[in-house]
Write a protein that holds these residues in place. Structure first.
Motif, PDB file in Angstrom:
ATOM      1  N   ASP A 126       0.879  -1.227   0.034  1.00 50.20           N
ATOM      2  CA  ASP A 126       0.036   0.085  -0.041  1.00 50.20           C
ATOM      3  C   ASP A 126       0.949   1.206   0.089  1.00 50.20           C
ATOM      4  N   ALA A 127       2.050   1.136   0.887  1.00 49.60           N
ATOM      5  CA  ALA A 127       2.742   2.498   0.813  1.00 49.60           C
ATOM      6  C   ALA A 127       3.589   2.697  -0.319  1.00 49.60           C
ATOM      7  N   LEU A 128       3.827   1.697  -1.156  1.00 48.25           N
ATOM      8  CA  LEU A 128       4.602   1.726  -2.294  1.00 48.25           C
ATOM      9  C   LEU A 128       3.571   2.172  -3.482  1.00 48.25           C
ATOM     10  N   GLY A 129       2.316   1.702  -3.703  1.00 50.21           N
ATOM     11  CA  GLY A 129       1.703   1.669  -4.733  1.00 50.21           C
ATOM     12  C   GLY A 129       0.256   2.381  -4.737  1.00 50.21           C
ATOM     13  N   GLY A 130      -0.179   2.529  -3.088  1.00 48.09           N
ATOM     14  CA  GLY A 130      -1.292   3.343  -3.022  1.00 48.09           C
ATOM     15  C   GLY A 130      -2.299   2.210  -2.230  1.00 48.09           C
ATOM     16  N   ARG A 131      -3.106   2.552  -1.373  1.00 48.53           N
ATOM     17  CA  ARG A 131      -3.833   1.919  -0.585  1.00 48.53           C
ATOM     18  C   ARG A 131      -4.915   0.968  -1.413  1.00 48.53           C
ATOM     19  N   GLY A 132      -5.309   1.623  -2.286  1.00 48.59           N
ATOM     20  CA  GLY A 132      -6.286   0.808  -3.428  1.00 48.59           C
ATOM     21  C   GLY A 132      -5.756  -0.188  -4.187  1.00 48.59           C
ATOM     22  N   VAL A 133      -4.355  -0.451  -3.899  1.00 55.23           N
ATOM     23  CA  VAL A 133      -3.670  -1.511  -4.995  1.00 55.23           C
ATOM     24  C   VAL A 133      -4.344  -2.996  -4.436  1.00 55.23           C
ATOM     25  N   ARG A 134      -4.712  -3.665  -5.779  1.00 49.17           N
ATOM     26  CA  ARG A 134      -5.059  -4.899  -5.506  1.00 49.17           C
ATOM     27  C   ARG A 134      -3.901  -6.252  -5.190  1.00 49.17           C
ATOM     28  N   LYS A 135      -4.301  -6.944  -4.458  1.00 50.52           N
ATOM     29  CA  LYS A 135      -3.114  -7.883  -3.998  1.00 50.52           C
ATOM     30  C   LYS A 135      -3.787  -9.230  -4.151  1.00 50.52           C
ATOM     31  N   ARG A 136      -2.826 -10.017  -4.915  1.00 48.88           N
ATOM     32  CA  ARG A 136      -3.291 -11.673  -5.054  1.00 48.88           C
ATOM     33  C   ARG A 136      -2.199 -12.325  -4.131  1.00 48.88           C
ATOM     34  N   PHE A 144      16.932   7.211  10.748  1.00 47.21           N
ATOM     35  CA  PHE A 144      16.542   6.969   9.256  1.00 47.21           C
ATOM     36  C   PHE A 144      14.957   7.463   9.150  1.00 47.21           C
ATOM     37  N   ARG A 145      14.633   7.986   8.167  1.00 48.93           N
ATOM     38  CA  ARG A 145      13.282   8.630   7.955  1.00 48.93           C
ATOM     39  C   ARG A 145      12.253   7.442   7.396  1.00 48.93           C
ATOM     40  N   PRO A 146      10.725   7.366   7.898  1.00 52.14           N
ATOM     41  CA  PRO A 146       9.981   6.578   7.724  1.00 52.14           C
ATOM     42  C   PRO A 146       9.597   6.345   5.916  1.00 52.14           C
ATOM     43  N   ILE A 147       9.073   5.312   5.603  1.00 58.26           N
ATOM     44  CA  ILE A 147       8.616   5.078   4.327  1.00 58.26           C
ATOM     45  C   ILE A 147       7.737   6.050   3.585  1.00 58.26           C
ATOM     46  N   THR A 148       6.943   6.879   4.398  1.00 63.28           N
ATOM     47  CA  THR A 148       6.120   7.577   4.054  1.00 63.28           C
ATOM     48  C   THR A 148       6.894   9.164   3.654  1.00 63.28           C
ATOM     49  N   ASP A 149       7.824   9.240   4.033  1.00 68.81           N
ATOM     50  CA  ASP A 149       8.697  10.446   3.555  1.00 68.81           C
ATOM     51  C   ASP A 149       9.272  10.282   2.321  1.00 68.81           C
ATOM     52  N   ARG A 150       9.396   8.899   1.848  1.00 68.95           N
ATOM     53  CA  ARG A 150       9.771   8.628   0.602  1.00 68.95           C
ATOM     54  C   ARG A 150       8.694   8.348  -0.377  1.00 68.95           C
ATOM     55  N   TYR A 151       7.434   7.968   0.059  1.00 74.01           N
ATOM     56  CA  TYR A 151       6.343   7.885  -0.820  1.00 74.01           C
ATOM     57  C   TYR A 151       5.257   8.695  -0.132  1.00 74.01           C
ATOM     58  N   PRO A 152       5.213   9.923  -0.420  1.00 71.38           N
ATOM     59  CA  PRO A 152       4.542  10.990   0.459  1.00 71.38           C
ATOM     60  C   PRO A 152       3.000  10.545   0.091  1.00 71.38           C
ATOM     61  N   ALA A 153       2.631  10.284  -1.171  1.00 71.96           N
ATOM     62  CA  ALA A 153       1.235   9.977  -1.688  1.00 71.96           C
ATOM     63  C   ALA A 153       0.453   9.209  -0.577  1.00 71.96           C
ATOM     64  N   GLU A 154       1.073   8.097   0.038  1.00 68.42           N
ATOM     65  CA  GLU A 154       0.422   7.330   1.125  1.00 68.42           C
ATOM     66  C   GLU A 154       0.374   8.210   2.422  1.00 68.42           C
ATOM     67  N   ARG A 155       1.200   9.148   2.814  1.00 72.61           N
ATOM     68  CA  ARG A 155       1.102   9.801   3.733  1.00 72.61           C
ATOM     69  C   ARG A 155       0.003  10.692   3.780  1.00 72.61           C
ATOM     70  N   ASP A 156      -0.060  11.299   2.616  1.00 76.44           N
ATOM     71  CA  ASP A 156      -1.415  12.412   2.514  1.00 76.44           C
ATOM     72  C   ASP A 156      -2.525  11.591   2.241  1.00 76.44           C
ATOM     73  N   ARG A 157      -2.629  10.532   1.643  1.00 72.78           N
ATOM     74  CA  ARG A 157      -3.883   9.700   1.670  1.00 72.78           C
ATOM     75  C   ARG A 157      -4.345   9.507   3.143  1.00 72.78           C
ATOM     76  N   GLY A 158      -3.274   9.081   4.152  1.00 76.71           N
ATOM     77  CA  GLY A 158      -3.462   8.868   5.643  1.00 76.71           C
ATOM     78  C   GLY A 158      -4.072   9.979   6.288  1.00 76.71           C
ATOM     79  N   ARG A 159      -3.424  11.095   5.964  1.00 77.07           N
ATOM     80  CA  ARG A 159      -3.670  12.481   6.502  1.00 77.07           C
ATOM     81  C   ARG A 159      -5.360  12.728   6.146  1.00 77.07           C
ATOM     82  N   ALA A 160      -5.553  12.764   4.882  1.00 73.27           N
ATOM     83  CA  ALA A 160      -6.945  12.950   4.508  1.00 73.27           C
ATOM     84  C   ALA A 160      -7.933  12.232   5.122  1.00 73.27           C
TER      85      ALA A 160
END
Length: 299
Positions: A213-223, A267-283
């Motif tokens: 989810d952090a890398l590709g977005g919370r809506g990413v489908r998983k198999r 070390f910084r958290p992954i949401t600092d590297r992939y901020p879109a996921e951080r912003d989705r979490g804040r929203a």
């Protein structure tokens, strides 16, 4: 011992740094970081002359090795014989420090071929006769523009689901490739850093599904592919091995003294590297906050 000023006045080794397996994901980021230093960088591939490269070098960083052997090469050749050649090439050289990138759980007695060969390689490094540091890194990921071969598997392409081996509930403490490079550099060049075996991990401990989810977005489908089925597939799919299945279906967590603590790094958290996921979490947090009425949000 000749040294150079670096990192707030501390003295670091100024001589050449040789990197084996320099063409990989970690190796390219490590080279970029070393180009900021005065040291000459000697990037070595499989067929390069390590004896000549090591002769007047101050440090060697060994990255050659793999979880996914190719072209008929086995784990022994990829992970042990490469280290054996590196150690042999140290004879008669000026090398003072050797740093080896390994993986949590490495053990020469492990039934897992990857962990067993990494453990055997660690023993060779510790017995090399130089100041040796083994860095056992958890799962490594890169920036969005260069996530790396392992992290890429968790990023959806064209809306397709990503394949996750195991339940997706196994835990990772993924570490950013730039933090890996910084750690390796400091252990190699700072003569005041300790030798021994250290664990390298990021500040987040999350499930594999959350990592996707952090890398590709919370809506990413998983198999999800169960470990038993994945083991069957490993017998027929060239890109999988039984050892790889076991590694991917298990936790990837630190298992020793923290390298970050030994080096004084944060070390910084992954949401600092992939901020879109951080912003989705804040929203999402704003939507669920009964006290929020649509005013400006300051973080």
């Amino acid at each position: 011992m000749s040294t150079t000023q670096a990192d707030g006045g501390r003295t670091w080794l100024p001589g050449p740094v040789a990197i084996t397996g320099a063409g990989g994901h970690v190796g390219t980021h490590l080279q970029a970081r070393l180009r900021e230093m005065p040291n000459e960088v000697r990037a070595l591939g499989r067929d390069d002359d390590a004896v000549a490269a090591f002769r007047d070098a101050d440090a060697v960083i060994h990255l050659a090795g793999t979880l996914a052997p190719r072209g008929g090469e086995g784990y022994e050749a990829a992970n042990v014989e490469t280290v054996r050649r590196t150690v042999a090439a140290l004879d008669g050289s000026a090398v003072q420090r050797v740093v080896f990138l390994s993986y949590p759980g490495a053990d020469p007695g492990s039934p897992n071929d990857y962990l067993r060969t990494k453990g055997a390689a660690e023993a060779l490094v510790h017995a090399c006769g130089r100041r040796a540091v083994v860095v056992r890194s958890t799962f490594i990921y890169g920036p969005p523009e260069d996530p790396g071969p392992s992290a890429t598997a968790f990023i959806s392409r064209d809306g397709k689901p990503v394949s996750v081996i195991g339940s997706g509930r196994q835990r990772y403490a993924p570490v950013y490739v730039g933090d890996v490079a910084e750690t390796l550099l400091r252990f190699a060049l700072d003569p005041e850093t300790p030798s021994g075996t250290f664990a390298l991990a990021g500040p987040d401990t999350i499930t594999v599904d959350a990592f996707a989810d952090a890398l590709g977005g919370r809506g990413v489908r998983k198999r999800h592919i169960g470990a038993r089925l994945a083991q069957v597939l490993a017998r027929v799919v060239p890109s999988l091995t039984p050892a790889m299945v076991d590694i991917l279906a298990a936790d990837s967590l630190p298992d020793g003294p923290a390298a970050a603590t030994a080096l004084g790094l944060r070390f910084r958290p992954i949401t600092d590297r992939y901020p879109a996921e951080r912003d989705r979490g804040r929203a999402a947090a704003r939507r669920s906050d009964p006290n929020n009425e649509g005013g400006a949000h300051v973080s």
